[in-house]
Design a protein around this motif. Structure first.
Motif, PDB file in Angstrom:
ATOM      1  N   ASP A 145       0.858  -1.176   0.000  1.00 28.97           N
ATOM      2  CA  ASP A 145       0.000   0.000   0.000  1.00 28.97           C
ATOM      3  C   ASP A 145       0.901   1.234   0.000  1.00 28.97           C
ATOM      4  O   ASP A 145       1.621   1.471   0.970  1.00 28.97           O
TER       5      ASP A 145
ATOM      6  N   SER B 210       2.461   7.071  -5.287  1.00 21.48           N
ATOM      7  CA  SER B 210       1.599   6.171  -6.046  1.00 21.48           C
ATOM      8  C   SER B 210       2.375   5.595  -7.225  1.00 21.48           C
ATOM      9  O   SER B 210       3.348   6.191  -7.700  1.00 21.48           O
TER      10      SER B 210
ATOM     11  N   GLY C 215       2.439   2.812 -10.920  1.00 20.55           N
ATOM     12  CA  GLY C 215       1.707   2.256 -12.037  1.00 20.55           C
ATOM     13  C   GLY C 215       2.573   1.365 -12.896  1.00 20.55           C
ATOM     14  O   GLY C 215       3.799   1.392 -12.815  1.00 20.55           O
TER      15      GLY C 215
ATOM     16  N   VAL D  16       0.038  -3.850 -10.597  1.00 23.37           N
ATOM     17  CA  VAL D  16      -0.680  -2.847  -9.820  1.00 23.37           C
ATOM     18  C   VAL D  16      -2.174  -3.128  -9.920  1.00 23.37           C
ATOM     19  O   VAL D  16      -2.704  -3.302 -11.026  1.00 23.37           O
TER      20      VAL D  16
ATOM     21  N   ASP E 110      -6.994  -0.565  -7.235  1.00 26.56           N
ATOM     22  CA  ASP E 110      -7.013   0.367  -6.104  1.00 26.56           C
ATOM     23  C   ASP E 110      -5.656   0.995  -5.821  1.00 26.56           C
ATOM     24  O   ASP E 110      -5.491   1.739  -4.846  1.00 26.56           O
ATOM     25  N   GLY E 111      -4.649   0.714  -6.661  1.00 25.92           N
ATOM     26  CA  GLY E 111      -3.326   1.298  -6.490  1.00 25.92           C
ATOM     27  C   GLY E 111      -2.342   0.455  -5.706  1.00 25.92           C
ATOM     28  O   GLY E 111      -1.167   0.818  -5.597  1.00 25.92           O
TER      29      GLY E 111
END
Length: 233
Positions: A24, A112, A114, A163, A166-167
């Motif tokens: 997370d 974050s 990706g 990924v 929800d990230g």
């Protein structure tokens, strides 16, 4: 032996053992490391975690995170702390990196992350804090890479990154040798990642802290490391 981090679990999929680590970005930092303070290439996962620990930042876990040339330079894009060390590579060639579509794993300045196919990444014009290009993509918008056989004869211990919607970032490595097709299904069906990228095979290694859990005994170029924010990593 170091304890397995709470964010990681052992799974068995299609008869093969694997480790999945669900990260997370709001509670953990994800970084890429390649060179030591002296500018020399670290060259292995074990040397990378030792160097990080010596600098006061022992990671929860670390693994190899991208392909490299014989001189240890990255084959494709590599960005560390906002600095581009190697450019995006859209060339054609031989080997897994060039089994297109290939792609990029990136971490933004806000933490974050990706995974994106190379040409889509180029079109976005991103300026990430960290990025590593590899190939092939394993899963693209929920679909397995179109050139994979369902279960090819080439089998290795493999690792990669995906990924979730929800990230959540998922790092995976197998304990047993698997095909690319099976490894892709692990990300799609078990890790639930609509997009996933292959890091490497045969050289795949994993460290818990500074101790090696899976060690291929092979060199590594870029290394991905995960830190617990609550412990100031």
């Amino acid at each position: 032996m170091a304890a397995t981090p709470e964010i990681c679990e052992d799974v068995v999929f299609e008869g093969a053992r694997a480790i999945l680590c669900a990260i997370d970005p709001s509670t953990h930092d994800i970084r890429l490391v390649y060179q030591g303070p002296d500018g020399a290439v670290l060259g292995s996962v074990s040397k990378a975690v030792t160097a990080l620990a010596a600098a006061g930042a022992t990671p929860l876990l670390a693994m190899n995170a991208g392909m490299y040339h014989a001189d240890m330079t990255p084959v494709g894009l590599y960005v560390e702390n906002g600095t581009e060390i190697a450019p995006l590579n859209a060339d054609d060639g031989f080997g897994n990196f060039f089994l297109k579509p290939n792609g990029v794993f990136f971490v933004r300045s806000d933490g974050s992350a990706g995974v994106m196919e190379t040409e889509a990444y180029r079109a976005m014009g991103l300026a990430p804090a960290f990025a590593t290009q590899s190939g092939p993509m394993l899963v693209i918008d929920g679909a397995i890479h179109p050139r994979f056989l369902p279960d090819g004869t080439s089998r290795y211990i493999r690792n990669g990154v995906g990924v979730r919607a929800d990230g959540t970032v998922v790092l995976a490595i197998t304990r047993d040798e698997v095909s690319l097709g099976s490894f892709a299904r692990l990300f799609r069906d078990i890790a639930k990642c609509p997009d996933a990228l292959f890091f490497d095979g045969a050289v795949s290694s994993l460290a818990w802290g500074t101790q090696m859990e899976i060690d291929a005994g092979e060199p590594a170029g870029p290394v991905v490391a995960v830190f617990d924010k609550t412990e100031g990593g």
